[in-house]
Structure formats: C-alpha cells, structure tokens
Design an enzyme around this catalytic site. Structure first.
Site, PDB file in Angstrom:
ATOM      1  N   SER A 165       0.822  -1.216   0.000  1.00  0.00           N
ATOM      2  CA  SER A 165       0.000   0.000   0.000  1.00  0.00           C
ATOM      3  C   SER A 165       0.852   1.261   0.000  1.00  0.00           C
ATOM      4  O   SER A 165       1.694   1.434   0.877  1.00  0.00           O
ATOM      5  CB  SER A 165      -0.870   0.068   1.270  1.00  0.00           C
ATOM      6  OG  SER A 165      -1.815  -0.938   1.270  1.00  0.00           O
ATOM      7  N   HIS A 200      -3.752   0.474  -4.682  1.00  0.00           N
ATOM      8  CA  HIS A 200      -3.228  -0.725  -5.353  1.00  0.00           C
ATOM      9  C   HIS A 200      -3.786  -0.774  -6.781  1.00  0.00           C
ATOM     10  O   HIS A 200      -4.962  -1.046  -6.973  1.00  0.00           O
ATOM     11  CB  HIS A 200      -3.706  -2.005  -4.650  1.00  0.00           C
ATOM     12  CG  HIS A 200      -3.133  -2.217  -3.287  1.00  0.00           C
ATOM     13  ND1 HIS A 200      -2.059  -3.031  -3.046  1.00  0.00           N
ATOM     14  CD2 HIS A 200      -3.500  -1.731  -2.088  1.00  0.00           C
ATOM     15  CE1 HIS A 200      -1.785  -3.025  -1.755  1.00  0.00           C
ATOM     16  NE2 HIS A 200      -2.652  -2.245  -1.150  1.00  0.00           N
ATOM     17  N   HIS A 212      -4.987  -9.647  -1.361  1.00  0.00           N
ATOM     18  CA  HIS A 212      -5.184  -9.819   0.080  1.00  0.00           C
ATOM     19  C   HIS A 212      -6.290 -10.833   0.324  1.00  0.00           C
ATOM     20  O   HIS A 212      -7.292 -10.854  -0.404  1.00  0.00           O
ATOM     21  CB  HIS A 212      -5.604  -8.487   0.722  1.00  0.00           C
ATOM     22  CG  HIS A 212      -4.601  -7.394   0.573  1.00  0.00           C
ATOM     23  ND1 HIS A 212      -4.623  -6.505  -0.481  1.00  0.00           N
ATOM     24  CD2 HIS A 212      -3.544  -7.042   1.343  1.00  0.00           C
ATOM     25  CE1 HIS A 212      -3.617  -5.649  -0.346  1.00  0.00           C
ATOM     26  NE2 HIS A 212      -2.949  -5.952   0.751  1.00  0.00           N
ATOM     27  N   TYR A 266      -8.364 -10.653   2.674  1.00  0.00           N
ATOM     28  CA  TYR A 266      -9.593  -9.957   3.095  1.00  0.00           C
ATOM     29  C   TYR A 266     -10.433  -9.482   1.905  1.00  0.00           C
ATOM     30  O   TYR A 266     -11.602  -9.140   2.067  1.00  0.00           O
ATOM     31  CB  TYR A 266      -9.290  -8.782   4.051  1.00  0.00           C
ATOM     32  CG  TYR A 266      -8.478  -7.660   3.466  1.00  0.00           C
ATOM     33  CD1 TYR A 266      -9.013  -6.778   2.537  1.00  0.00           C
ATOM     34  CD2 TYR A 266      -7.160  -7.465   3.862  1.00  0.00           C
ATOM     35  CE1 TYR A 266      -8.270  -5.747   2.001  1.00  0.00           C
ATOM     36  CE2 TYR A 266      -6.394  -6.439   3.335  1.00  0.00           C
ATOM     37  CZ  TYR A 266      -6.960  -5.586   2.407  1.00  0.00           C
ATOM     38  OH  TYR A 266      -6.216  -4.575   1.873  1.00  0.00           O
ATOM     39  N   GLU A 267      -9.832  -9.471   0.706  1.00  0.00           N
ATOM     40  CA  GLU A 267     -10.621  -9.121  -0.487  1.00  0.00           C
ATOM     41  C   GLU A 267     -11.512 -10.278  -0.914  1.00  0.00           C
ATOM     42  O   GLU A 267     -12.360 -10.118  -1.788  1.00  0.00           O
ATOM     43  CB  GLU A 267      -9.688  -8.774  -1.661  1.00  0.00           C
ATOM     44  CG  GLU A 267      -8.906  -7.500  -1.464  1.00  0.00           C
ATOM     45  CD  GLU A 267      -7.887  -7.304  -2.579  1.00  0.00           C
ATOM     46  OE1 GLU A 267      -8.240  -6.777  -3.642  1.00  0.00           O
ATOM     47  OE2 GLU A 267      -6.725  -7.707  -2.386  1.00  0.00           O
ATOM     48  N   ALA A 293       2.847  -2.299   4.136  1.00  0.00           N
ATOM     49  CA  ALA A 293       2.592  -1.293   5.162  1.00  0.00           C
ATOM     50  C   ALA A 293       2.161  -2.061   6.406  1.00  0.00           C
ATOM     51  O   ALA A 293       1.410  -3.029   6.297  1.00  0.00           O
ATOM     52  CB  ALA A 293       1.480  -0.363   4.705  1.00  0.00           C
ATOM     53  N   MET A 318      -1.721  -7.171   7.082  1.00  0.00           N
ATOM     54  CA  MET A 318      -2.750  -8.050   6.509  1.00  0.00           C
ATOM     55  C   MET A 318      -2.291  -8.731   5.216  1.00  0.00           C
ATOM     56  O   MET A 318      -3.127  -9.091   4.379  1.00  0.00           O
ATOM     57  CB  MET A 318      -4.011  -7.233   6.231  1.00  0.00           C
ATOM     58  CG  MET A 318      -4.551  -6.500   7.441  1.00  0.00           C
ATOM     59  SD  MET A 318      -5.933  -5.429   6.996  1.00  0.00           S
ATOM     60  CE  MET A 318      -6.071  -4.417   8.477  1.00  0.00           C
ATOM     61  N   SER A 319      -0.985  -8.888   5.051  1.00  0.00           N
ATOM     62  CA  SER A 319      -0.498  -9.455   3.775  1.00  0.00           C
ATOM     63  C   SER A 319       0.777 -10.242   3.997  1.00  0.00           C
ATOM     64  O   SER A 319       1.096 -10.642   5.116  1.00  0.00           O
ATOM     65  CB  SER A 319      -0.240  -8.312   2.781  1.00  0.00           C
ATOM     66  OG  SER A 319       0.854  -7.529   3.223  1.00  0.00           O
ATOM     67  N   ASN A 341       1.817   3.303  11.238  1.00  0.00           N
ATOM     68  CA  ASN A 341       1.026   3.725  12.416  1.00  0.00           C
ATOM     69  C   ASN A 341       1.417   2.868  13.611  1.00  0.00           C
ATOM     70  O   ASN A 341       1.996   1.792  13.438  1.00  0.00           O
ATOM     71  CB  ASN A 341      -0.478   3.557  12.124  1.00  0.00           C
ATOM     72  CG  ASN A 341      -0.824   2.132  11.750  1.00  0.00           C
ATOM     73  OD1 ASN A 341      -0.572   1.706  10.614  1.00  0.00           O
ATOM     74  ND2 ASN A 341      -1.380   1.387  12.671  1.00  0.00           N
ATOM     75  N   HIS A 401      -7.054   4.238   6.931  1.00  0.00           N
ATOM     76  CA  HIS A 401      -6.302   3.818   5.738  1.00  0.00           C
ATOM     77  C   HIS A 401      -5.569   5.012   5.129  1.00  0.00           C
ATOM     78  O   HIS A 401      -4.476   4.875   4.579  1.00  0.00           O
ATOM     79  CB  HIS A 401      -7.259   3.175   4.720  1.00  0.00           C
ATOM     80  CG  HIS A 401      -6.561   2.600   3.507  1.00  0.00           C
ATOM     81  ND1 HIS A 401      -5.530   1.678   3.602  1.00  0.00           N
ATOM     82  CD2 HIS A 401      -6.737   2.813   2.184  1.00  0.00           C
ATOM     83  CE1 HIS A 401      -5.107   1.355   2.379  1.00  0.00           C
ATOM     84  NE2 HIS A 401      -5.820   2.032   1.497  1.00  0.00           N
TER      85      HIS A 401
END
Ligand code: HPA
Length: 271
Positions: A29, A60, A82, A84-85, A112, A210-211, A234, A246
């Site tokens: 990201s 992306h 990902h 989550y997609e 990220a 998350m990746s 963060n 995000h």
C-alpha cells in the site's frame, strides 16, 4: 506446476518478448512509486491476463511491470492480493508459482504495517526477520504438487539470512535507519482492537499487517529466496489516542518510501 500458474506464465511470457525477470518485487500500500524507477518498462495489466486475479484496494493498481532496476531484470507486482478481499489463499500460491515459471529466483516483498513497538514509530522501516501466521489460512492447503515443492516445507530460512545481512549492511552504509523484527499477519480487513495489539506484543511480534505471509510461504515452498521490508505507517490500536485510518497508512507509506526505494535499489545492485 499447477495449471493456472502455467496458463498465467505462458500468457505473460508471450507479452514479455523474451525478457526473463530474475527478481520479483511485491509493492505494498502506497509503495507503488518504486515502479517508476523501472527502466524500459513493459506493463501488463492484470485484467489482460485471462483468469488472473484482480485487485480492489485503493492505493493498489493491478499490473505487472517488467524492466530493469539497478541493471537487474525485475518484475513488479503493483497491486497485491489480500485474503480480506475474498481471494482464496491458493490464488496467492498460483501467483508466486507463476513468477517462478517466468524465471524469478528471488523475491522482495514490501508492505505497510502497524508498529507494536513504542521505539519503532510511523515512518520507520522494518526488515522482517520472521513471521507469525495468525491469519488461520495457508496458501498450500490442498493436494501438494511435489514437482513444485515438498508437502511440509521448512520455513527456517523463509526470510533469507544472507539477504538480510546484506540489507542491514546496505542500510548502514547509506545511513538508513532500519529496524528488524517479527511480522504478524492478521486476516483483516478491520484494524485490530487494543486487546489484540496487546496480545500480539505478548506473543513476540513487532509489527502487524494483513499481507505478505501467504506470499512468503508460497515462495519458500517453490524455492524462491525472499526478503521482506515493512514500512511502519502507524502505531497499533491503543498505543496512541487517535483512531486508525487507511488514509494515514497511505500518507506515512509515502513519507517512508524514499528510504525504501533507495534500500531496494541498493539491494538489487548488490544481490
Ligand atoms: N494493522 C494491520 N494492518 C496494517 C496496519 C495495522 O495497524 N497498518 C498498516 N497495515
């Protein structure tokens, strides 16, 4: 090799005019700018590869960009897949196996991530030393193709020791502050609760995202040497007062990306 990987690789090969990529780079990201460093780029949109998965996250864009960085033949995945997609984890293995079929010998993954360490603020870079797969998913679930890799792959060198030594040395020479630590993968898409962040700190993780983990597992399985670098965007939930967003992730990724770009360029020169 799986039929899908073979199908994808033959379509991509047909568009690459004899170009053989040696290193693949997966851009996280807000890190797409690395693709601008590629000379003589050949761009293949994911949508132009029949059956290839498509990406859906802002920040992306979905394309393969092949060309040279630091004199090395590279292929960048601009836009990653990902879980989550809604992608099946096996899809990620197929993408990595496609890279292997194209000739890729080494992989550089970037992402990220949120910091779990008060001494590693947003804007930092973290070399991934190891991971904790907290996603509950695995890209290798299903029948194993022994021509690709073993049923029970070893992950003791999933983040290549020699590659990490080199990255550390290059960071030092180029005066880039580089942390090193353990990346924990959650499924997402929500940011973690404060209680989860506290639990992950206790587990020994330094960053959360998350990746990356499915890609690295699939790469280790098929024998691609890998290094991973997180851009810390963060602090984990509960480590600061403001809510997660995000937008903040993208903003901080942009800021740290100059150092990341330099480090990846130097790595390619020397690897
Ligand atoms: N948690 C999970 N994934 C992330 C974060 C986070 O805090 N920051 C960037 N990606």
């Amino acid at each position: 090799m799986t039929n899908n990987a073979t199908r994808f690789a033959s379509q991509i090969n047909a568009k690459l005019n004899g170009f053989v990529p040696e290193t693949a780079i997966i851009l996280g990201s807000g890190l797409g700018r690395l693709a601008e460093k590629i000379s003589q780029p050949q761009i293949i949109k994911y949508e132009d590869i029949d059956g290839f998965p498509q990406t859906s996250v802002s920040g992306h864009t979905g394309a393969l960009i092949a060309g040279q960085i630091s004199g090395k033949n590279v292929i960048c995945l601009q836009g990653r897949f990902h879980l989550y997609e809604g992608h099946q984890p096996q899809v990620i293995a197929q993408v990595i196996q496609t890279l292997k079929l194209l000739g890729v010998k080494q992989l550089v993954v970037t992402n990220a991530a949120g910091s779990l360490n008060p001494d590693m603020p947003p804007g930092s870079l973290m070399l991934i030393s190891d991971h904790i797969n907290f996603s509950g998913k695995n890209p290798l679930i299903g029948p194993n193709d022994d021509t690709i890799g073993p049923r029970f792959p070893d992950l003791s060198n999933a983040y290549d020791v020699a590659g990490r030594d080199l990255v550390r040395r290059l960071a030092d020479t180029n005066k880039i502050v580089l942390h090193e630590g353990v990346y924990l993968m959650v499924l997402g898409p929500n940011f973690e609760t404060a209680a989860e962040i506290h639990a992950f700190q206790t587990l020994g993780a330094d960053a959360v995202g998350m990746s990356t983990v499915p890609e690295v597992i699939a790469a280790a399985h098929c024998g691609i040497k890998t290094i991973g670098i997180s851009v810390i965007t963060n602090f984990g939930t509960g480590m600061k007062k403001t809510p997660q967003s995000h937008e903040e992730t993208l903003e901080q990724a942009q800021k740290a990306s100059d150092n990341l770009l330099l480090l990846v360029q130097k790595y390619l020169e020397n690897a």
